[in-house]
Write a protein that holds these residues in place. Structure first.
Motif: not given
Length: 355
Positions: A104-106, A82-84, A127, A79
């Motif tokens: 709650s990432n990208h 800032e993962l893409t 996301n 959670h």
């Protein structure tokens, strides 16, 4: 001679060994490969400490967000890191996974066709997922919590909810879903909380009428027709911003019209809320009932306390009266002219409350 360990000691040691044993095994090969593929699909982010593209042991090396039982990965919580990238295609290899939280990432792209047969909590909210919900959802029979809110999912919902009798909470809010609700909604017989607000849904909400809902938000869509009468039993209800029929021939509800939710008295959730299932604000549609119950509770408490105090005072006064009478009797004629002061019985206050 060394003393033998007593039975309680043996039980404790055995219990500790059992607890320690599952964590000592290396990670199942298919689980480890699934995590390596996910790492690659997420562009090998440095914030996933200990994760590796090749080799490595997720359970032994305590990879970030990974929780194991024995050799199996059971929780994956990534959670707000800032993962893409995308999700890849090997998640189905996590056969023992119970909780998946990538919120709650990208992360973008489609939600791939994957089956997690033992998952109970699936959270992909917040996301950039697009397209719609894959049909593989119907095979996740143990699913209890589903959150796909705050994405860019679109198109009509297919009949992807058949067989999800264990589902109790679902959040599809703030996407771009269109069309009518699928008939498989009526099979969600244990669903208690449902959030569909902020989409483009149309048509009737009749498939929701017989669900055991305590929380329902369908505001800001294009639903039309009649509001089912059974909606009056839903404790927290948001229906504003739709096209429901509320003309002169509208069937009466069994509670006052001023308690009906509308756009003026609805407390809207903050736009940054990414987990309506966990933190959605509570709006009491029929708060006046609870208020009445609270007054009744106060009356009962005050009345009960007053009754107890009166009984106690009466008991004490009787005992004092009897004691003084015995003393006067024992004094005999030498104090025959002496009279005791009257003993007043303490009475509790009488409270009258009109309800």
């Amino acid at each position: 001679m060394a003393k033998l360990c007593p039975i309680p000691c043996l039980i404790t040691i055995t219990f500790l060994v059992i607890l320690a044993f599952p964590t000592s095994a290396s990670t199942d090969k298919s689980d480890a490969q699934a995590l390596r593929d996910l790492y690659r699909s997420l562009n090998s982010p440095p914030q996933l400490k200990e994760w590796k593209l090749n080799g490595g042991d997720p359970c032994e090396e305590s990879w970030t967000g990974v929780l194991c039982f024995g050799s199996s990965v059971i929780h994956l919580k990534l959670h707000g890191l800032e993962l893409t990238g995308t999700l890849g295609f090997d998640l189905s290899n996590l056969r023992s996974l119970k909780q998946l939280d990538l919120s709650s990432n990208h992360i973008h792209g489609d939600i791939p066709y994957f089956v997690l047969p033992n998952v109970t909590q699936l959270n992909l909210s917040g996301n950039n997922f697009s397209q719609s919900i894959p049909y593989s959802l119907v095979y996740m029979k143990h699913l209890r919590h589903l959150n796909l809110s705050h994405n860019t999912l679109s198109g009509p919902l297919g009949d992807v909810f058949n067989g999800l009798e264990n589902l109790i909470e679902m959040d599809l809010s703030f996407n771009n879903f269109t069309g009518d609700l699928p008939t498989s909604f009526k099979t969600l017989t244990n669903l208690t909380r449902l959030f569909l607000q902020g989409n483009e849904f149309t048509g009737s909400v009749i498939f929701l009428a017989n669900l055991p809902l305590s929380d329902l938000n369908i505001e800001d869509n294009h639903f039309s027709g009649l509001i089912p009468e059974k909606f009056q039993d839903i404790h927290n209800l948001w229906i504003g911003g739709n096209r429901f029929n509320n003309g002169s021939n509208y069937p009466p509800w069994n509670f006052p019209f001023d308690t009906l939710p509308n756009e003026q008295n609805i407390t809207s959730p903050p736009s940054t809320n990414l987990s309506a299932i966990e933190s959605y604000p509570s709006h009491k549609v029929r708060g006046h009932k609870k208020k009445g119950q609270g007054v009744a509770g106060i009356v009962l408490m005050v009345g009960g306390g007053t009754l107890i105090a009166a009984c106690a005072a009466l008991f004490i006064s009787i005992r004092i009266h009897r004691s003084r009478r015995e003393i006067l009797k024992s004094l005999g004629s030498c104090e025959g002219s002496t009279r005791s002061s009257p003993i007043s019985i303490v009475r509790g206050p009488y409270i009258a409350i009109n309800i």
